[in-house]
Design an enzyme around this catalytic site. Structure first.
Site, PDB file in Angstrom:
ATOM      1  CB  SER A   4      -4.621   9.470   7.934  1.00 51.66           C
ATOM      2  OG  SER A   4      -5.887   9.006   6.801  1.00 51.66           O
ATOM      3  CB  ILE A  54      -0.748   0.246   1.305  1.00 50.41           C
ATOM      4  CG1 ILE A  54      -1.106  -1.246   1.388  1.00 50.41           C
ATOM      5  CG2 ILE A  54      -1.601   1.054   1.794  1.00 50.41           C
ATOM      6  CD1 ILE A  54      -2.848  -1.264   0.484  1.00 50.41           C
ATOM      7  CG  PHE A  55       1.998   5.408  -1.974  1.00 52.74           C
ATOM      8  CD1 PHE A  55       3.563   5.086  -2.167  1.00 52.74           C
ATOM      9  CD2 PHE A  55       1.346   6.439  -2.768  1.00 52.74           C
ATOM     10  CE1 PHE A  55       4.423   6.377  -2.601  1.00 52.74           C
ATOM     11  CE2 PHE A  55       2.846   7.723  -2.180  1.00 52.74           C
ATOM     12  CZ  PHE A  55       3.610   7.690  -2.304  1.00 52.74           C
ATOM     13  CD  GLU A  82      -8.138   4.983   3.632  1.00 57.23           C
ATOM     14  OE1 GLU A  82      -8.412   5.959   2.500  1.00 57.23           O
ATOM     15  OE2 GLU A  82      -7.980   5.600   4.508  1.00 57.23           O
TER      16      GLU A  82
END
Length: 239
Positions: A68, A63-64, A141
């Site tokens: 947050s 994950i980039f 998200e």
């Protein structure tokens, strides 16, 4: 007087202190699902999770993280590395009427917008628990179908080489995309907006603090935090 260099600026303490953030920190009632939006179901999340994992063909899931997710991931990461995503930059360009804003006082959230380079962190999910951990991350998200257009696989460059990583809110096309706003307007909003997840000021403070811990100095965020601190001082009549 000569302008201070970026090296000189980064040696200065943050203007946006924890004390200043505390003066505007609050939690507003959750307004709940917004009208006119189509929200994802549990089966939607499971199907999306399976689809994303299938593209990996048994490989690692990176994950980039650029905001947050670095300091509040709500999932388990087993590896973190500094990385750069070329062709993207951080931008406060997403309007929030929930989470860290309300319909009466919308906030702003960062996204990856086109152009430049973004220095962030690639985070690897555990190989033996990808489905559960990615499912947790997706539920945090994205919550509506409109968000699905903001999921994107990008290439990030790290010490280990080029990594294919999933990121959120990249190349915004959503109806809540504001485009580039003047810095003064962004600072005004960040100093005032809050929702049931807390304030936008805290969102900025936590992000820039954690980035600095990774040795990442974002000069634009550094400028914004100073402007937000000044806004809070004016709001709370502080010297």
């Amino acid at each position: 007087m000569r302008a201070r260099s970026s090296k000189a600026l980064r040696k200065l303490p943050l203007s946006l202190t924890a004390d200043l953030v505390a003066r505007v920190e609050r939690k507003e009632p959750d307004p709940g699902p917004l009208p006119g939006r189509v929200y994802l179901t549990e089966s939607d999340y499971d199907a999306l999770t399976a689809e994303l994992i299938a593209t990996l063909k048994g490989g690692p899931l990176w994950i980039f993280a650029y905001g947050s997710l670095i300091w509040r991931p709500e999932c388990d990461f087993v590896e973190h590395r500094r990385a750069t995503a070329h062709g993207w930059h951080r931008s406060f360009c997403l309007e929030l009427k929930r989470w860290r804003g309300t319909p009466d006082c919308p906030g702003l959230m960062m996204a990856l917008d086109h152009g430049g380079a973004c220095h962030g962190v690639i985070c690897r999910l555990p190989d033996d628990d990808q489905f559960a951990q990615l499912g947790n991350l997706l539920r945090r998200e994205v919550d509506q179908r409109e968000d699905l257009g903001e999921l994107r696989w990008i290439t990030a460059k790290a010490e280990i080489g080029k990594v294919r990583a999933l990121t959120f809110y990249a190349g915004p096309r959503a109806s809540y995309y504001t485009g580039k706003l003047p810095d003064q307007e962004v600072a005004r909003i960040l100093a005032r907006a809050a929702g049931h997840w807390g304030s936008c000021a805290n969102y900025l403070y936590q992000t820039i603090t954690k980035l600095e811990e990774y040795g990442i100095h974002d000069t634009h965020l550094w400028k914004l935090q100073h402007m937000v601190a000044e806004e809070i001082r004016k709001l709370t009549a502080l010297p």
